[in-house]
Design a protein around this motif. Structure first.
Motif, PDB file in Angstrom:
ATOM      1  N   GLU A 185      12.698  15.299  -1.735  1.00 43.15           N
ATOM      2  CA  GLU A 185      12.379  16.063  -0.523  1.00 43.15           C
ATOM      3  C   GLU A 185      13.591  16.146   0.393  1.00 43.15           C
ATOM      4  O   GLU A 185      13.624  15.531   1.452  1.00 43.15           O
ATOM      5  CB  GLU A 185      11.197  15.436   0.194  1.00 43.15           C
ATOM      6  N   ARG A 194       1.169  15.601  -4.489  1.00 45.22           N
ATOM      7  CA  ARG A 194       0.743  15.390  -3.097  1.00 45.22           C
ATOM      8  C   ARG A 194       1.396  14.139  -2.519  1.00 45.22           C
ATOM      9  O   ARG A 194       2.024  13.357  -3.228  1.00 45.22           O
ATOM     10  CB  ARG A 194      -0.778  15.241  -3.063  1.00 45.22           C
ATOM     11  N   ASN A 195       1.177  13.916  -1.233  1.00 41.10           N
ATOM     12  CA  ASN A 195       1.657  12.692  -0.598  1.00 41.10           C
ATOM     13  C   ASN A 195       1.086  11.485  -1.350  1.00 41.10           C
ATOM     14  O   ASN A 195      -0.097  11.464  -1.701  1.00 41.10           O
ATOM     15  CB  ASN A 195       1.176  12.601   0.869  1.00 41.10           C
ATOM     16  N   GLY A 196       1.937  10.521  -1.591  1.00 37.26           N
ATOM     17  CA  GLY A 196       1.480   9.285  -2.233  1.00 37.26           C
ATOM     18  C   GLY A 196       1.247   9.416  -3.729  1.00 37.26           C
ATOM     19  O   GLY A 196       0.691   8.520  -4.369  1.00 37.26           O
ATOM     20  N   ALA A 197       1.661  10.545  -4.325  1.00 31.20           N
ATOM     21  CA  ALA A 197       1.391  10.785  -5.756  1.00 31.20           C
ATOM     22  C   ALA A 197       2.209   9.874  -6.670  1.00 31.20           C
ATOM     23  O   ALA A 197       1.810   9.589  -7.803  1.00 31.20           O
ATOM     24  CB  ALA A 197       1.678  12.239  -6.103  1.00 31.20           C
ATOM     25  N   LYS A 203       5.976  10.215  -6.604  1.00 33.57           N
ATOM     26  CA  LYS A 203       7.259  10.892  -6.871  1.00 33.57           C
ATOM     27  C   LYS A 203       8.452   9.997  -6.535  1.00 33.57           C
ATOM     28  O   LYS A 203       9.356   9.816  -7.358  1.00 33.57           O
ATOM     29  CB  LYS A 203       7.348  12.203  -6.056  1.00 33.57           C
ATOM     30  N   THR A 204       8.433   9.447  -5.308  1.00 30.08           N
ATOM     31  CA  THR A 204       9.568   8.614  -4.897  1.00 30.08           C
ATOM     32  C   THR A 204       9.667   7.366  -5.777  1.00 30.08           C
ATOM     33  O   THR A 204      10.762   6.975  -6.200  1.00 30.08           O
ATOM     34  CB  THR A 204       9.414   8.213  -3.407  1.00 30.08           C
ATOM     35  N   THR A 205       8.516   6.773  -6.077  1.00 31.42           N
ATOM     36  CA  THR A 205       8.518   5.567  -6.913  1.00 31.42           C
ATOM     37  C   THR A 205       9.149   5.870  -8.272  1.00 31.42           C
ATOM     38  O   THR A 205       9.969   5.094  -8.782  1.00 31.42           O
ATOM     39  CB  THR A 205       7.065   5.058  -7.089  1.00 31.42           C
ATOM     40  N   VAL A 250      -2.356  -1.447  -6.371  1.00 30.25           N
ATOM     41  CA  VAL A 250      -2.031  -0.001  -6.417  1.00 30.25           C
ATOM     42  C   VAL A 250      -1.148   0.294  -7.623  1.00 30.25           C
ATOM     43  O   VAL A 250      -0.117  -0.350  -7.803  1.00 30.25           O
ATOM     44  CB  VAL A 250      -1.266   0.433  -5.134  1.00 30.25           C
ATOM     45  N   ALA A 309       1.211   2.792  -8.417  1.00 31.80           N
ATOM     46  CA  ALA A 309       1.952   3.921  -7.830  1.00 31.80           C
ATOM     47  C   ALA A 309       2.328   4.908  -8.933  1.00 31.80           C
ATOM     48  O   ALA A 309       2.298   6.120  -8.733  1.00 31.80           O
ATOM     49  CB  ALA A 309       3.191   3.412  -7.115  1.00 31.80           C
TER      50      ALA A 309
HETATM   51  N1  LIG Z   1       6.534  -0.992  -1.536  1.00 29.68           N
HETATM   52  C1  LIG Z   1       5.276  -0.584  -1.713  1.00 29.68           C
HETATM   53  N2  LIG Z   1       4.241  -1.452  -1.604  1.00 29.68           N
HETATM   54  C2  LIG Z   1       2.973  -1.038  -1.816  1.00 29.68           C
HETATM   55  N3  LIG Z   1       2.617   0.219  -2.130  1.00 29.68           N
HETATM   56  C3  LIG Z   1       3.596   1.122  -2.249  1.00 29.68           C
HETATM   57  C4  LIG Z   1       4.970   0.777  -2.046  1.00 29.68           C
HETATM   58  N4  LIG Z   1       5.725   1.892  -2.254  1.00 29.68           N
HETATM   59  C5  LIG Z   1       4.862   2.883  -2.547  1.00 29.68           C
HETATM   60  N5  LIG Z   1       3.585   2.427  -2.550  1.00 29.68           N
HETATM   61  C6  LIG Z   1       2.374   3.210  -2.841  1.00 29.68           C
HETATM   62  O1  LIG Z   1       2.596   3.887  -4.058  1.00 29.68           O
HETATM   63  C7  LIG Z   1       2.010   5.185  -4.017  1.00 29.68           C
HETATM   64  C8  LIG Z   1       3.076   6.218  -4.358  1.00 29.68           C
HETATM   65  O2  LIG Z   1       4.035   6.292  -3.294  1.00 29.68           O
HETATM   66  P1  LIG Z   1       5.306   7.243  -3.366  1.00 29.68           P
HETATM   67  O3  LIG Z   1       6.148   6.939  -2.184  1.00 29.68           O
HETATM   68  O4  LIG Z   1       5.926   7.099  -4.704  1.00 29.68           O
HETATM   69  O5  LIG Z   1       4.632   8.688  -3.230  1.00 29.68           O
HETATM   70  P2  LIG Z   1       5.295  10.129  -3.045  1.00 29.68           P
HETATM   71  O6  LIG Z   1       4.717  10.998  -4.119  1.00 29.68           O
HETATM   72  O7  LIG Z   1       6.763  10.029  -2.977  1.00 29.68           O
HETATM   73  O8  LIG Z   1       4.687  10.589  -1.636  1.00 29.68           O
HETATM   74  P3  LIG Z   1       5.274  11.528  -0.465  1.00 29.68           P
HETATM   75  O9  LIG Z   1       5.200  12.937  -0.963  1.00 29.68           O
HETATM   76  O10 LIG Z   1       4.306  11.295   0.657  1.00 29.68           O
HETATM   77  O11 LIG Z   1       6.660  11.061  -0.144  1.00 29.68           O
HETATM   78  C9  LIG Z   1       1.388   5.325  -2.637  1.00 29.68           C
HETATM   79  O12 LIG Z   1       0.020   5.002  -2.743  1.00 29.68           O
HETATM   80  C10 LIG Z   1       2.128   4.302  -1.816  1.00 29.68           C
HETATM   81  O13 LIG Z   1       1.317   3.816  -0.755  1.00 29.68           O
END
Ligand SMILES: Nc1ncnc2c1ncn2[C@@H]1O[C@H](COP(=O)(O)OP(=O)(O)OP(=O)(O)O)[C@@H](O)[C@H]1O
Length: 297
Positions: free
Chosen positions: A155, A38-41, A43-45, A17, A19
């Motif tokens: 968030e 969106r979810n999983g985009a 952002k948090t990473t 993946v 991220a």
């Molecule tokens: N520790 C991890 N191991 C494997 N995959 C991860 C890990 N952390 C995040 N991901 C994947 O990385 C991608 C981005 O995740 P992230 O948490 O950054 O999204 P997000 O934009 O913050 O989502 P949300 O709005 O739902 O909080 C997703 O596909 C998630 O499944």
């Protein structure tokens, strides 16, 4: 104008993946940035890399001109408010404030106390005994009172009611105007923050799709709806951001403004022109069936 965050080709991979996938952008000093997606985009990473909690798998990321990972000088200028914040057992609201005083060089205790009152948070209540929304409010109090030169809210308002969210926006704007700093706010409540944010970073499937001043987007993005062939005839060229097809009909998202001759030509072709809100723009760009105009043919 100084730059606070510079990302060049920054990537974070987890096995298969990506991220965050080779993103490049910069965040200037003293601005409120919306990190949308969106979810999983990703952002948090991305925020975790900026705050030194994760190391990038590739690319170059600097915060205040240095790499953030294990860099105390950089990290002392950052406050990261996230939904999953954990506190030690037995911690009360007052202990969280005590920690803020120690951790953040620009901490304003009076502001923290005023905000506690506004959000109706009792100093003596155990953090574990706070409701979901009250815990979010506590994060907001810390984020604002830290006055950190770079403050990230990931968030920040799970469980917060509409009144408390409005309070957050009002207090953020009021304190920011007196004490400008850099704020990066990730949110799904795009309509609510569309007047608050000054710059939009839109991330989707690990890639930055939009990196634009909010003023440029507000009221200047249009949706053109009608027969595909008529939209083709309008020859929007570089104005066109995205196009969705629905049989013989299409909906094109267009960066305006269109001049009067372009508008009257659109009308003569039987096309409908409407202003696109930031939320509509984000939805149309990031819908899983949306395609960039280059591949929409
Ligand atoms: N520790 C991890 N191991 C494997 N995959 C991860 C890990 N952390 C995040 N991901 C994947 O990385 C991608 C981005 O995740 P992230 O948490 O950054 O999204 P997000 O934009 O913050 O989502 P949300 O709005 O739902 O909080 C997703 O596909 C998630 O499944």
């Amino acid at each position: 104008m100084n730059t606070v965050i510079t990302a060049r080709g920054v990537t974070k991979r987890y096995h298969d993946v990506s991220a965050v996938d080779s993103v490049s952008f910069s965040v200037r000093e003293n601005g409120i940035y919306g990190l949308l997606g969106r979810n999983g985009a990703g952002k948090t990473t991305l925020m975790q890399m900026v705050t030194g909690q994760l190391v990038a798998s590739g690319g170059e990321l600097t915060v205040f001109g240095e790499r953030p990972y294990e860099n105390a000088a950089v990290l002392s200028n950052i406050c990261f408010i996230k939904e999953s914040q954990r506190y030690p057992d037995g911690f009360k609201v007052r202990h969280v404030l005590d920690s803020g005083r120690i951790l953040f060089p620009r901490w304003d205790d009076q502001l923290a106390r005023n905000l506690l009152r506004d959000f109706q948070l009792p100093l003596g209540r155990g953090v574990k005994k706070l409701s979901r929304g009250m815990r979010s409010s506590l994060g907001i109090v810390i984020g604002l009172a830290s006055r950190a030169p770079l403050t990230l809210f990931d968030e920040p308002y799970l469980g917060l009611d509409a009144v408390a969210r409005q309070l957050f926006y009002d207090r953020l704007l009021a304190d920011y105007s007196e004490h400008p700093r850099t704020v990066l706010l990730s949110t799904h409540l795009i309509d609510e923050v569309s007047d608050l944010i000054e710059h939009v970073l839109l991330i989707d499937r690990g890639r930055i799709l939009l990196d634009e001043e909010a003023d440029t987007l507000r009221g200047q993005v249009l949706t053109v709806t009608g027969p595909s062939s008529a939209i083709d005839e309008l020859t929007l060229g570089a104005h066109e951001l995205y196009r969705e097809r629905m049989g013989a009909l299409a909906r094109a998202t267009v960066r305006g403004p269109l001049d009067s001759s372009e508008r009257s030509r659109a009308e003569s072709l039987g096309l409908d022109l409407t202003t696109t809100s930031l939320q509509q723009l984000v939805v149309s760009i990031t819908r899983s069936d949306a395609q960039p105009k280059e591949t929409a043919q």
